[in-house]
Design a protein around this motif. Sequence first.
Motif, PDB file in Angstrom:
ATOM      1  N   PRO B 285       3.241   8.423  -2.259  1.00  0.00           N
ATOM      2  CA  PRO B 285       4.271   8.076  -1.272  1.00  0.00           C
ATOM      3  C   PRO B 285       5.171   6.957  -1.779  1.00  0.00           C
ATOM      4  O   PRO B 285       4.695   6.026  -2.445  1.00  0.00           O
ATOM      5  CB  PRO B 285       3.464   7.601  -0.068  1.00  0.00           C
ATOM      6  N   GLN B 286       6.452   7.065  -1.426  1.00  0.00           N
ATOM      7  CA  GLN B 286       7.409   6.087  -1.949  1.00  0.00           C
ATOM      8  C   GLN B 286       7.076   4.662  -1.566  1.00  0.00           C
ATOM      9  O   GLN B 286       7.287   3.750  -2.345  1.00  0.00           O
ATOM     10  CB  GLN B 286       8.814   6.428  -1.457  1.00  0.00           C
ATOM     11  N   PHE B 287       6.541   4.468  -0.388  1.00  0.00           N
ATOM     12  CA  PHE B 287       6.297   3.068  -0.011  1.00  0.00           C
ATOM     13  C   PHE B 287       5.194   2.465  -0.867  1.00  0.00           C
ATOM     14  O   PHE B 287       5.138   1.264  -1.054  1.00  0.00           O
ATOM     15  CB  PHE B 287       5.982   2.932   1.493  1.00  0.00           C
ATOM     16  N   PHE B 409      18.004   4.951   2.052  1.00  0.00           N
ATOM     17  CA  PHE B 409      17.511   3.674   2.550  1.00  0.00           C
ATOM     18  C   PHE B 409      16.282   3.218   1.776  1.00  0.00           C
ATOM     19  O   PHE B 409      16.162   2.076   1.362  1.00  0.00           O
ATOM     20  CB  PHE B 409      17.179   3.835   4.035  1.00  0.00           C
ATOM     21  N   ASN B 410      15.336   4.143   1.623  1.00  0.00           N
ATOM     22  CA  ASN B 410      14.018   3.786   1.092  1.00  0.00           C
ATOM     23  C   ASN B 410      14.062   3.048  -0.237  1.00  0.00           C
ATOM     24  O   ASN B 410      13.453   1.988  -0.375  1.00  0.00           O
ATOM     25  CB  ASN B 410      13.179   5.055   0.932  1.00  0.00           C
ATOM     26  N   PHE B 443      21.002  -2.015   8.482  1.00  0.00           N
ATOM     27  CA  PHE B 443      19.627  -2.185   8.955  1.00  0.00           C
ATOM     28  C   PHE B 443      19.290  -3.668   9.078  1.00  0.00           C
ATOM     29  O   PHE B 443      18.727  -4.102  10.077  1.00  0.00           O
ATOM     30  CB  PHE B 443      18.652  -1.522   7.982  1.00  0.00           C
TER      31      PHE B 443
ATOM     32  N   TRP C 214       2.980  10.662   6.694  1.00  0.00           N
ATOM     33  CA  TRP C 214       2.267   9.855   5.685  1.00  0.00           C
ATOM     34  C   TRP C 214       3.232   9.010   4.901  1.00  0.00           C
ATOM     35  O   TRP C 214       2.864   7.976   4.334  1.00  0.00           O
ATOM     36  CB  TRP C 214       1.498  10.770   4.719  1.00  0.00           C
ATOM     37  N   MET C 215       4.481   9.456   4.824  1.00  0.00           N
ATOM     38  CA  MET C 215       5.451   8.757   3.985  1.00  0.00           C
ATOM     39  C   MET C 215       6.295   7.758   4.770  1.00  0.00           C
ATOM     40  O   MET C 215       6.802   6.807   4.217  1.00  0.00           O
ATOM     41  CB  MET C 215       6.409   9.766   3.345  1.00  0.00           C
ATOM     42  N   PHE C 217       7.600   4.790   7.030  1.00  0.00           N
ATOM     43  CA  PHE C 217       7.131   3.520   7.570  1.00  0.00           C
ATOM     44  C   PHE C 217       8.148   2.876   8.489  1.00  0.00           C
ATOM     45  O   PHE C 217       7.809   2.038   9.303  1.00  0.00           O
ATOM     46  CB  PHE C 217       6.742   2.558   6.452  1.00  0.00           C
ATOM     47  N   VAL C 218       9.402   3.288   8.403  1.00  0.00           N
ATOM     48  CA  VAL C 218      10.432   2.610   9.198  1.00  0.00           C
ATOM     49  C   VAL C 218      10.267   2.920  10.689  1.00  0.00           C
ATOM     50  O   VAL C 218      10.176   2.016  11.520  1.00  0.00           O
ATOM     51  CB  VAL C 218      11.830   3.026   8.720  1.00  0.00           C
ATOM     52  N   VAL C 234      -1.228   4.804   8.263  1.00  0.00           N
ATOM     53  CA  VAL C 234      -1.533   4.315   6.918  1.00  0.00           C
ATOM     54  C   VAL C 234      -0.332   3.587   6.331  1.00  0.00           C
ATOM     55  O   VAL C 234      -0.459   2.503   5.763  1.00  0.00           O
ATOM     56  CB  VAL C 234      -1.925   5.489   6.001  1.00  0.00           C
ATOM     57  N   ALA C 235       0.858   4.184   6.499  1.00  0.00           N
ATOM     58  CA  ALA C 235       2.035   3.602   5.872  1.00  0.00           C
ATOM     59  C   ALA C 235       2.307   2.181   6.341  1.00  0.00           C
ATOM     60  O   ALA C 235       2.482   1.284   5.524  1.00  0.00           O
ATOM     61  CB  ALA C 235       3.250   4.486   6.124  1.00  0.00           C
TER      62      ALA C 235
END
Lengths: 420, 487, 287
Positions: B285-287, B409-410, B443, C214-215, C217-218, C234-235
């Motif tokens: 996952p990107q985060f 954004f990410n 944001f 799952w990906m 978070f915002v 989880v995020a």
Amino acid sequence: MKLKKVLAPVLAAAMAVSMISGMCVSAESETISLTMWGAEEDQALLGELVEEFKAAYPDQTFDIQIGVESESTAKDTVLTDVEAAADVYSFASDQLYDLVKAGALANLEEVGAALQVAGRTLDDVKSANVEASVEAASVDGNLYAFPRAGDNGYFLYYDSSVLSEEDVASWDSLLAAADAAGKKVGMTLASGWYNASFFYGAGFNTGLNEDGTTTIDWNGTSESGYTGVQVVQAMLGIAGNPAFMAIADGDISNQLASGALCACVSGTWDAITAQEQFGDGYAATKLPTFTIGEDQVQQGSVAGYKFIGVNGYSKNVGWAVVLADFITNEASQQKFFDQRESGPTNNSIIASDAVAENIAIAALAEQSAYSKVQMVGGKYWDPSQTLGELIAQGGLKADDEAGIQAALDTLVEGVTAPVE
Amino acid sequence: MAKKESGNVILAAVRGFFGAIGGFFSSFGTAVAKGDFATKLSLLWLGAGYARRRQYVKAVIMTVLEAAVIWFTFGFALNYVPKFGTLGTVEPEVVFNIETMQNEYNDFDNSFQILLFSLFSFVVWFAAVIVWMKNVMNAYELQKKAERGEHINTFREDLHSYIEEKFHITLLTLPVLGIVVFTFIPILLLIFVAFTNYDQNHMPPSTLFTWTGLSNFLSLFGGGGLTVTFGYAFVRVLGWTLVWAFFATFTTYIGGILLSVLLNSRKTRLPKLWRTLFIVTIAVPQFVSLLLVRNFFSNGGIVNTICANIGLTGFLRNIGLVSTSYIPFLSAPGWAHVMIILINIWIGVPYQMLIATGVLMNLPTDQLESARVDGARPFQVFKSITMPYLLFVTGPALVTDFVKNINNFNVIYLLTESVYTTTNQAMANSQAKEVDLLVTWLFRLTQDYYNYKMASAIGIIVFVICAVFTLIAFNSMIKGDREGTYQ
Amino acid sequence: MEKKMKLKENRTSSIVLHNLLIAVLAFIWLIPIVWLLCTSFSAYSGMNTSTFFPKEWSVAQYVKLFHPDTVAQFPQWFLNTFVIACFTCVISTMFVLMVAYATSVMRFPMRKPLMNMAVILNLFPGMLAMIAVYFTLKSFNLTNSYVGLIMVYSASSGLGYLIAKGFFDTVPRALCEAARIDGCSEARIFWQVILPMSRPIVVYTVISSFLGPWMDFVYAKMILNAGISSKYTVAIGLYKMLDKSLINSYFTQFCAGGVLVSIPISVLFVIMQRFYVEGITGGAVKG
């Protein structure tokens, strides 16, 4: 004001009567649900205190949830949706004004009457805590939050096996000694909370206006007769020293743990890391002096507090007040000091020997003579952070006085801009 | 098909829209004019037409619906819509009641609620008017059928039509409702906010906000604004947004094609293994991956330690590229810009590789073969057959990617938020950073400064940019004669 | 003879070079992932900034992940996210396939205007709508609830119908016609003719909508804003571990958690990419 003082005992008496008559009713009263936000590291202690609180009021059933919200970011989360925020939350003193303006803090002068349940009054709270902390928690003479800790400030940690007491007296000797030992001295420059210390030390000021704008005089001449340019030049001298390490805000504990530092400017939250790293050499003291021309100027600092506030939009604002008071009373503050090494605001705990013997808190107390409460609005932070980063990265040159003056002018322009 | 259709989307939408409206109104007019009593009555009582033709279940349903709309109007909408013009006038006042231990509030206005619920009401009313007009037309249709003595559907047959010729209604109702409530109304709302003074000084519930006309756009473009630097910051951020979108789109696009050609070459051993290895990097996952990379390259991070140890930092210092004791990978302009694009290549190329791989698999093999027979070199084949084919197939996706990157954004947020400190004072004065995209800037304006009005204004500008770009790109890219080439 | 030998040598060396190039690229691509894996097995809880590999190896942080404290409640987060992902998956898949089928196979007057609206809506930055979505949910009392979060993830999913539509477009129309002549209702054509033929795109849609929660978070951070750690996904749970005040004691746990989340996601992702390639190209070429 006078009327209130006369009325208070009358009200109290009336309350006592209604309380007794109300007792029979409250026995079957509904559950009071409250949410409380506190810092992650305080969670265990807060849980313990909540249990004590419930035990103190056995007639009332509570459903109290504790959430994690760091004191430094409380404002951001609360203001996003005031009505959804916790009933009771912990926050750093510099957020007080914005929170009050958004209605996110209940005026304790109005709702403080609820303390009668605990057999206390708001005046008890005010007299139990250090005067400066009560003042910092008030806007226009109205108290808006309960002081909980007085350690939201910074001082100098150092390794006494590397640096002597003389070394840490001034930045010049400190950096020279660190350089000789092959170690570094760390400080956060890219933060208006830290870098204001040089300006405050040189007699500059900031102020907060009624409309939320900030006043700032750093591009002029201070009451001590120094110019802002001279202060920036002194900071550039420090930042340019090879033994100095400019550290990003919040990264000090990482850098401490990496073992590169022999001294750093930080607060009680890093006490445990510093102890582990410096071992027997662990020591702390007031901030050093810095050089402007011929003079040695004592570096100032920001005296911040940690407050517990009650949400103005809380459904059970009365009980929230009672809980907030409970978390900040003398016994609780004692627990915070014992378990979390948190510097109290309660007069009688401050006077105790244990506090005097705590190295970090003693250093904070020593620095407090040179500290001030930072009065700034929301527009202060970004421009001042950028100024600090410019200095840290060497974006300004010490001999370019005009450039520094222009940078300070831009800073003042940004900081004093109207709030929108 | 879908991609070709989106070509003249906006123009076509406008044209089609007005055409449809015209037709709709004229048939409504006919129905009202030529309808019998029951049809005309259904202007007032929605069930009338159905009841007259003995469609009683439908009559009841429409009556209930009508009652629901009336109840909605008087029980809900009229609490908010009349205040729409001022967005509220009553500020909250609070009295603490010691008996209940609770605060007692007056009946105060909440500007945001008024705005939201008014828009909600408008949308409901709009739908209700459509249903009302459509209903009269239906009644007229029924009337005509009855006059012609045709069969009139029973309720059962009507229901059945929803899995037959009206199956699209069954399919689309819920998804469209979801889009209206969770995308359409929110976007509409924020468009309206751009014309108010919703900011930190005017934040519900404690304070009210109101309409201010175009002043937010004026300050965005540097005129008569609150902060002089806002216009300056806007231009800078916009510039970087476009530069970023360009590089992010094309580097990953070209990189993805090259990588897929590389992996699909006959010379490659174990192509599946290699492909899976590349995919693993994007499956995290990107985060996780981006936050990790951010710490990887932080000022005091592991890469800096290594660079310092091997003397790279010292070398860069000597040639004047670095003025600090570390390499500011993600903390100085220039460095950060390049690093962000590089890191985006890291996570973007495998994606594009996947797409390109799929497209290459469908490459018309006869052309390739004949080229090979003619003795073309691999590079020539790539240049004159593979690449044009890829461009044709993925061209429209390139446009969509560009728009997506404008709103990416990410990557920017996760890599730079709370790590990057701007050294540009003018930008700092407008809470912007050199590495901000318009979306990350808006944001931050909402999250840290509650400057919703400016954020909304920026959002509208982003939309305009994306729309204009899409329009131009599609119009110039899809010229009619090319469509048949590969079919 | 000699010439042939030379050619072959050339070929071998070029194959070696070719594969070496891929290996080097793969190596560069995997460095951060390897670092994630290594760091997650570090004995030290903060970020190791002095060496690439941990000084001391240990599985302590994985053990800690499964012994929740007030900050890290990984098993709970995992469960929460799983539940949310399951519901989101069902609803979004249905929405996406329904819209895709209606716009691809069926012909009705509002078809074009609706599709054009979708294109226009997709041009707005999603961030902008977020605050309004939050307050919409709040007025329905759905903030801090999984129902609200599921709605946010799935309600607008119909807008992402284009890939599935592209695929449906390639299904021969003759099949539908034949089914209609046999007396099949439109609904039955959808269920029994088109869907079975569209396995790649169905699998792709299922997995991609399952992965969304799952990906993200915002949105999660905005909607689950009560600060109660046990309610996180989880995020956000992992994201909050990198808070300034926590990073020093949780960085390794963040890595361990990242690894644990990545494993199932990677597996799904590798499966999905196969169908993705089939799905997207099927649609784009024959368009």
